[in-house]
Design an enzyme around this catalytic site. Structure first.
Site, PDB file in Angstrom:
ATOM      1  CB  CYS A 198      -1.036   0.333   1.159  1.00 54.70           C
ATOM      2  SG  CYS A 198      -1.827  -1.445   1.428  1.00 54.70           S
ATOM      3  CG  HIS A 249      -3.191   3.434   2.285  1.00 57.20           C
ATOM      4  ND1 HIS A 249      -3.934   3.114   0.726  1.00 57.20           N
ATOM      5  CD2 HIS A 249      -3.035   2.056   3.104  1.00 57.20           C
ATOM      6  CE1 HIS A 249      -4.464   1.339   1.304  1.00 57.20           C
ATOM      7  NE2 HIS A 249      -3.573   1.198   2.480  1.00 57.20           N
ATOM      8  CG  ASN A 290      -6.667  -0.701   1.601  1.00 53.86           C
ATOM      9  OD1 ASN A 290      -6.484  -0.166   0.669  1.00 53.86           O
ATOM     10  ND2 ASN A 290      -6.323  -1.861   2.779  1.00 53.86           N
TER      11      ASN A 290
END
Ligand code: ACO
Length: 332
Positions: free
Chosen positions: A112, A258, A289
């Protein structure tokens, strides 16, 4: 060193939104649980599109906005932890699809944090004269490693892609902090399929320690540990990146984290003493996500809505598998 200019952005989101209610058909959960614990209301999953395809579509979108030909790209850099093949790389397949015939191609896997690592790497290449234009593509097909019977992880993730055309910017302010805690990597892992040689000595099998907990065919996540990690490193690294430019997070015009969980973001803002929440951009309610794609998908959305003005300072922070984390502050 020169800074960086994000000349253009693009994105690709597959399929129709899958609202939280659809998960009640497959696991014991509720829209209320997912929204209150994470802020996520929907996400998108690939309808069979491979990773490279989503990346290439996002790239075409960014090239169109830049008004340049793929032949002008010197380097295709892809951030991804869910590639289609061991080899070729996603970058090579994106190159093939868009016709970036003059470009070097490379994938980087920082989960990520990938987009922020990629931005830093692109900037370093762009500081040498032989690389004038970089295409940075961040793409994830996280559905290929999700266990859709595991309610604690399957509701969090989504698929998607985004891309940026990047050039060097003389005098452009830029600072970055790249970091990792490999010793803690086991709390978020997804193992490659692995064949063994026919000469394997069976007595040696299992002698090598990977992690205490591994799902052999899917993502393993200790949500609480990831949560603790994220709420610590997000404020720490953003503050550090800002201090390298002699500013504090309150000086940023935009903060694009993020998009993992709104509670992680809220806790980090409190730690940093940021009261003006309007500078933080979140779209995790729509996409969940999407790994390394989450920050550039947000940047593309902001760009297309006209929210980003040239010269404004933007802060980005990624955190996740590795465990890795990275923050960057740059002039839009
Ligand atoms: N629906 C209903 N109940 C659930 C669900 C669900 N989808 N998932 C878990 N629960 C249950 C648990 O089983 C637990 O029940 P129990 O008390 O009977 O055991 C209860 O809800 C509470 O679970 P907690 O783990 O305490 O919930 P928490 O408030 O910590 O939230 C969450 C869990 C959302 C996963 C949080 O820990 C988090 O966001 N962690 C970070 C996750 C993250 O960002 N990971 C990175 C993703 S991976 C990647 O980026 C590629």
């Amino acid at each position: 060193m020169k800074g960086i200019e994000i000349v253009s952005t693009g994105s690709y989101i597959p399929g129709e939104p899958i609202p939280n209610d659809r998960f009640t058909e497959i696991v014991e959960t509720s829209d209320e649980w997912i929204v209150t614990r994470t802020g996520i209301k929907a996400r998108h999953f690939s309808n069979g599109e491979p990773t490279w395809y989503m990346g290439a579509e996002a790239a075409k979108n960014a090239l169109e906005m830049a008004g340049i030909s793929a032949k002008e790209i010197d380097f295709v850099l892809v951030t991804c932890c869910t590639p289609d093949y061991y080899t070729p790389t996603v970058a090579c397949m994106v190159q093939r699809e868009i016709g970036a015939v003059n470009a070097g191609c490379m994938d980087i896997n920082c989960a990520c944090s990938g987009f922020v690592y990629g931005l830093d790497m692109a900037r370093r290449y762009l500081n040498f004269d032989d690389v004038k234009t970089v295409l940075l593509v961040s793409v994830e097909r996280l559905s290929q490693m999700i266990d859709f019977t595991d309610r604690s992880s399957c509701v969090l993730l989504g698929d998607g892609a985004a891309a940026c055309v990047l050039r060097a910017k003389e005098g452009g302010r830029f600072a970055s902090v790249l970091a990792a805690d490999g010793a803690a990597g086991g709390v978020l892992n997804a193992r490659h399929t692995r064949r063994e040689s026919p000469f394997l000595d069976e007595s040696k099998r299992g002698e090598y320690f990977d992690f205490p907990e591994v799902r052999w065919d899917a993502l393993y996540m200790d949500g609480k540990e990831v949560y603790k990690f994220a709420t610590r490193v997000f404020p720490e690294s953003i503050k550090e990146a800002c201090s390298r430019l002699g500013i504090t997070p309150n000086h940023l015009s935009h903060l694009v984290p993020h998009q993992a969980n709104y509670r992680i973001v809220a806790t980090a803002l409190k730690t940093m003493g940021i009261d003006d929440h309007s500078k933080v951009f979140l779209n995790l309610d729509k996409y969940g996500n999407t790994g390394s794609a989450s920050i550039p998908i947000a940047l593309d959305e902001m760009n297309r809505q006209g929210l980003l003005k040239r010269g404004e300072l933007v802060g980005v922070c990624g955190f996740g598998g590795g465990l890795t984390y990275a923050s960057a502050v740059f002039e839009w």
